[in-house]
Design an enzyme around this catalytic site. Structure first.
Site, PDB file in Angstrom:
ATOM      1  N   ALA A   9       0.822  -1.214   0.000  1.00 15.44           N
ATOM      2  CA  ALA A   9       0.000   0.000   0.000  1.00 15.44           C
ATOM      3  C   ALA A   9       0.853   1.260   0.000  1.00 15.44           C
ATOM      4  O   ALA A   9       0.478   2.277   0.574  1.00 15.44           O
ATOM      5  CB  ALA A   9      -0.924  -0.010   1.214  1.00 15.44           C
ATOM      6  N   GLY A  77       9.597  -1.066  -7.080  1.00 12.46           N
ATOM      7  CA  GLY A  77       9.022  -2.298  -7.588  1.00 12.46           C
ATOM      8  C   GLY A  77       8.403  -3.149  -6.493  1.00 12.46           C
ATOM      9  O   GLY A  77       8.632  -2.946  -5.300  1.00 12.46           O
ATOM     10  N   THR A  78       7.615  -4.139  -6.937  1.00 12.90           N
ATOM     11  CA  THR A  78       6.907  -4.995  -5.981  1.00 12.90           C
ATOM     12  C   THR A  78       7.864  -5.845  -5.156  1.00 12.90           C
ATOM     13  O   THR A  78       7.624  -6.088  -3.969  1.00 12.90           O
ATOM     14  CB  THR A  78       5.917  -5.898  -6.717  1.00 12.90           C
ATOM     15  N   ASN A 227      -6.195   1.376 -10.905  1.00  8.68           N
ATOM     16  CA  ASN A 227      -5.096   2.308 -11.165  1.00  8.68           C
ATOM     17  C   ASN A 227      -5.570   3.686 -11.609  1.00  8.68           C
ATOM     18  O   ASN A 227      -4.773   4.621 -11.667  1.00  8.68           O
ATOM     19  CB  ASN A 227      -4.160   1.731 -12.227  1.00  8.68           C
ATOM     20  N   ARG A 332     -32.143  15.138  11.068  1.00  9.92           N
ATOM     21  CA  ARG A 332     -30.717  15.433  11.212  1.00  9.92           C
ATOM     22  C   ARG A 332     -30.128  14.679  12.402  1.00  9.92           C
ATOM     23  O   ARG A 332     -30.853  14.071  13.194  1.00  9.92           O
ATOM     24  CB  ARG A 332     -30.534  16.943  11.341  1.00  9.92           C
ATOM     25  N   HIS A 362     -46.622  18.868   8.976  1.00  6.49           N
ATOM     26  CA  HIS A 362     -46.327  19.793   7.887  1.00  6.49           C
ATOM     27  C   HIS A 362     -45.436  20.939   8.335  1.00  6.49           C
ATOM     28  O   HIS A 362     -45.637  21.513   9.401  1.00  6.49           O
ATOM     29  CB  HIS A 362     -47.617  20.429   7.321  1.00  6.49           C
ATOM     30  N   ASN A 385     -34.473  27.738  18.953  1.00  5.25           N
ATOM     31  CA  ASN A 385     -33.535  27.136  19.906  1.00  5.25           C
ATOM     32  C   ASN A 385     -32.172  27.824  19.974  1.00  5.25           C
ATOM     33  O   ASN A 385     -31.333  27.441  20.779  1.00  5.25           O
ATOM     34  CB  ASN A 385     -33.328  25.657  19.557  1.00  5.25           C
ATOM     35  N   ALA A 422     -53.144  28.764  17.945  1.00  7.33           N
ATOM     36  CA  ALA A 422     -52.550  28.983  16.629  1.00  7.33           C
ATOM     37  C   ALA A 422     -52.047  30.414  16.506  1.00  7.33           C
ATOM     38  O   ALA A 422     -52.684  31.362  16.969  1.00  7.33           O
ATOM     39  CB  ALA A 422     -53.570  28.689  15.540  1.00  7.33           C
TER      40      ALA A 422
END
Length: 460
Positions: A9, A77-78, A227, A332, A362, A385, A422
């Site tokens: 990696a 290289g590997t 890749n 949220r 609503h 709030n 209301a």
């Protein structure tokens, strides 16, 4: 016999055109490195060593204490990358899996089969191979007339005959651990790329008449190394198909599986119905019998049994059984809804606990609130709030009735069975069984409308 693992990696991934190390690009919600590491766990390695290089601290942070780490300063290289693990594994008895961190589609089942094949055939080295319709760019597996592997040749070093071969090297191997590090001392950079090829150890083993085998993958997709962004998209497509197929086998219905996006750690119970264009991310759990309609987006949330979520967004929330949400609602982080709560269209809830059978149908905002059971929250209700510096809590008791267009200025408590009229602005405690009216008295001026410039009588 003990198993070990080396995960490569260290590469930058230049073709990804990104500041992010290649192995940290995500497929279905997990980095490629995490996918590989989870698959490697199938062989139960005694020790895993991850070779890191480019932006090493970022890569290290993903696996943390799950792996040992060695640093490859120069990418030569590997073979050179595997040499870096010598300090961790040299001299140990056992089998060592070597795998690239950019192969997210490899499965644990295939790695377990590879190890079993290696052990059962008493190989010094076993190569994981695949049959490619278009092998260009891959290392080719060269066999003799008896079918034995004699070498691996890279694309740039292959002759015309070798370039026609269809069996390719996937870049995953199992080695006798001691012999691996002994052979690595003998490889050179005498090749077209001037690198230390890990594949050269196969030639060394063959020259010593040691047994080298190849285990062929049944699914070519597992061999995909990422890749560039094109390959990343291909990996995403394959992984998404795997995930939806797994859930369908387990009893989930998808009306249009090609359009949904479900990440790797999402859990879905049987008898869930998922419509098109649904996104499920993170550590999300969906309970049995739930319906998610078109356009729903859920991340890091727990949805109970028999819920209905209609075209809504839910983030880091918990919903009990029988909850209905939407359309166009937004839950949220920090939201908890008890049984049979209804959150309707254009309602936003944040950091609040809402008791069972409460309804907010609503055009409402509920933030930093504790709402009791069987409460009716009228349309247009706002919990105020935030004062510009601090947030305050609103507490609403059981069976309260919040009239439409109420403004509740926190900190505030509305008692059980209380009512707000209301259109009221409420800023003081409303005791149990009380009615609070916080609006001006209506004044009617009869005939005064005729004085307005737009009144029809003015145009005569």
């Amino acid at each position: 016999m003990t198993n070990y693992a080396i995960i490569l990696a260290a590469g930058k991934g230049t073709r990804m055109t990104s500041d992010l190390p290649k192995v940290l690009h995500k497929v279905s919600g997990l980095t490629m490195l995490e996918h590989v590491f989870r698959s490697v766990k199938a062989i139960s390695p005694e020790k895993s060593v991850t070779v890191i290089g480019h932006k090493s601290e970022m890569v290290r942070a993903v696996l943390a204490d799950q792996s040992a780490f060695v640093h490859q300063t120069e990418q030569l290289g590997t073979g050179h990358a595997v040499m870096m693990a010598e300090t961790q594994l040299e001299g140990l008895e056992g089998h060592t899996l070597v795998i690239a961190g950019d192969t997210p589609l490899i499965t644990g089942e295939s790695l377990k089969s590879l190890i079993d094949f290696h052990v059962n055939h008493k190989n010094v080295a076993t190569i994981l191979t695949a049959t490619a319709q278009d092998p260009f760019g891959y290392g080719r597996i060269v066999r003799n007339k008896d079918g034995e592997v004699i070498k691996i040749v890279e694309q740039k070093d292959a002759n015309e005959y070798e370039q026609q071969l269809k069996e390719i090297n996937t870049g995953t191997y199992v080695f006798d651990n001691k012999r691996l590090f002994e052979a690595l001392k003998c490889i050179t950079t005498n090749n077209a790329q001037g690198e230390y090829y890990l594949t050269d150890v196969v030639t060394i083993f063959r020259a010593n008449k040691e047994k080298v085998g190849a285990y062929i993958l049944r699914d070519f997709n597992e061999s995909l190394g990422v890749n560039d962004r094109v390959a990343l998209a291909t990996a995403e497509t394959v992984m998404r198909q795997r995930i939806t197929q797994k859930h369908m086998v387990n009893g989930v219905t998808f009306q249009n599986p090609e359009t949904v996006y479900i990440e790797s750690d999402v859990e879905i119970a049987p008898d869930v119905l998922i419509e098109g264009n649904v996104t499920l991310k993170g550590r999300t759990h969906i309970g049995s019998g739930t319906v998610l309609t078109n356009g729903t987006y859920i991340v890091d949330s727990e949805i109970g049994d028999n819920c209905v979520v209609t075209n809504s967004m839910i983030e880091s929330s918990v919903l009990a059984a029988g909850v209905t949400v939407g359309p166009y609602a937004h839950l949220r982080p920090g939201t908890t809804l008890d049984r049979e709560v209804h959150i309707g269209n254009f309602v936003e809830v944040k950091g609040s606990h809402i008791g069972e059978k409460t309804k907010a149908g609503h055009l409402t905002y509920i933030g930093n609130a504790q709402v009791g059971s069987s409460v009716n929250v009228g349309a247009g209700t706002i919990t105020v709030n935030y004062d510009g510096q601090n947030k305050y809590e609103t507490v609403i008791g059981d069976h309260a009735f919040i009239g439409s267009n109420s403004t509740l200025i926190a900190p505030l408590e509305v008692g059980d069975h209380a009512l707000t009229a209301a259109g009221s602005t409420i800023s003081k405690t409303v005791p149990i069984d009380s009615i609070a009216i916080g609006r001006s008295r209506q004044v009617t001026k009869e005939g005064y409308a005729k004085r307005l410039a737009h009144h029809p009588s003015r145009s005569k």
